[in-house]
Write a protein that holds these residues in place. Sequence first.
Motif, mmCIF file in Angstrom:
data_model
loop_
_atom_site.group_PDB
_atom_site.id
_atom_site.type_symbol
_atom_site.label_atom_id
_atom_site.label_comp_id
_atom_site.label_asym_id
_atom_site.label_seq_id
_atom_site.Cartn_x
_atom_site.Cartn_y
_atom_site.Cartn_z
ATOM 1 N N ALA A 31 0.843 -1.193 0.000
ATOM 2 C CA ALA A 31 0.000 0.000 0.000
ATOM 3 C C ALA A 31 0.881 1.246 0.000
ATOM 4 N N THR A 32 0.496 2.234 -0.802
ATOM 5 C CA THR A 32 1.250 3.483 -0.818
ATOM 6 C C THR A 32 0.404 4.603 -0.227
ATOM 7 N N VAL A 33 1.068 5.502 0.427
ATOM 8 C CA VAL A 33 0.436 6.664 1.044
ATOM 9 C C VAL A 33 1.242 7.900 0.667
ATOM 10 N N LEU A 34 0.660 9.048 0.901
ATOM 11 C CA LEU A 34 1.363 10.306 0.675
ATOM 12 C C LEU A 34 1.876 10.840 1.998
ATOM 13 N N TYR A 44 0.391 10.517 7.661
ATOM 14 C CA TYR A 44 0.368 10.047 6.275
ATOM 15 C C TYR A 44 -1.058 10.140 5.765
ATOM 16 N N HIS A 45 -1.209 10.245 4.435
ATOM 17 C CA HIS A 45 -2.485 10.583 3.821
ATOM 18 C C HIS A 45 -2.790 9.686 2.628
ATOM 19 N N ASN A 46 -4.081 9.665 2.228
ATOM 20 C CA ASN A 46 -4.428 9.016 0.963
ATOM 21 C C ASN A 46 -4.328 10.065 -0.146
ATOM 22 N N SER A 47 -4.530 9.656 -1.375
ATOM 23 C CA SER A 47 -4.293 10.553 -2.513
ATOM 24 C C SER A 47 -5.317 11.677 -2.656
ATOM 25 N N GLN A 48 -6.481 11.571 -2.028
ATOM 26 C CA GLN A 48 -7.496 12.615 -2.146
ATOM 27 C C GLN A 48 -7.610 13.507 -0.900
ATOM 28 N N LYS A 60 5.499 13.230 -1.124
ATOM 29 C CA LYS A 60 6.119 12.003 -1.622
ATOM 30 C C LYS A 60 5.188 10.819 -1.429
ATOM 31 N N LYS A 61 5.287 9.840 -2.340
ATOM 32 C CA LYS A 61 4.602 8.564 -2.174
ATOM 33 C C LYS A 61 5.580 7.592 -1.537
ATOM 34 N N VAL A 62 5.137 6.941 -0.466
ATOM 35 C CA VAL A 62 5.947 5.921 0.200
ATOM 36 C C VAL A 62 5.038 4.759 0.561
ATOM 37 N N SER A 63 5.628 3.638 0.904
ATOM 38 C CA SER A 63 4.815 2.502 1.337
ATOM 39 C C SER A 63 4.259 2.797 2.729
ATOM 40 N N LEU A 64 3.132 2.197 3.022
ATOM 41 C CA LEU A 64 2.513 2.380 4.334
ATOM 42 C C LEU A 64 3.456 1.920 5.437
ATOM 43 N N SER A 65 4.135 0.809 5.224
ATOM 44 C CA SER A 65 5.049 0.307 6.254
ATOM 45 C C SER A 65 6.204 1.287 6.484
#
Length: 80
Positions: A31-34, A44-48, A60-65
Amino acid sequence: MKTFSIIFLSLFLSSFIAGDAHNEASKESEATVLICTGKYSKRYHNSQCKGMKACKGEQKKVSLSDAKKMGLTPCGYCYK
């Protein structure tokens, strides 16, 4: 024969439980988050997410972990 059945059942259940834990961990790493690289960013955030509008740094986009490893927590707007 009864002992064999108990051992087999124990091994089967433990591998099933371990498999579920592994699946959850792999889903989290996929899973990726912003994130915002701003000085005071802690979430951390979702794309919307509307919370990213306040970002003073780079987005930046990074993995949730990875976000969790950085000590970031879910945003209150997009992860209610």
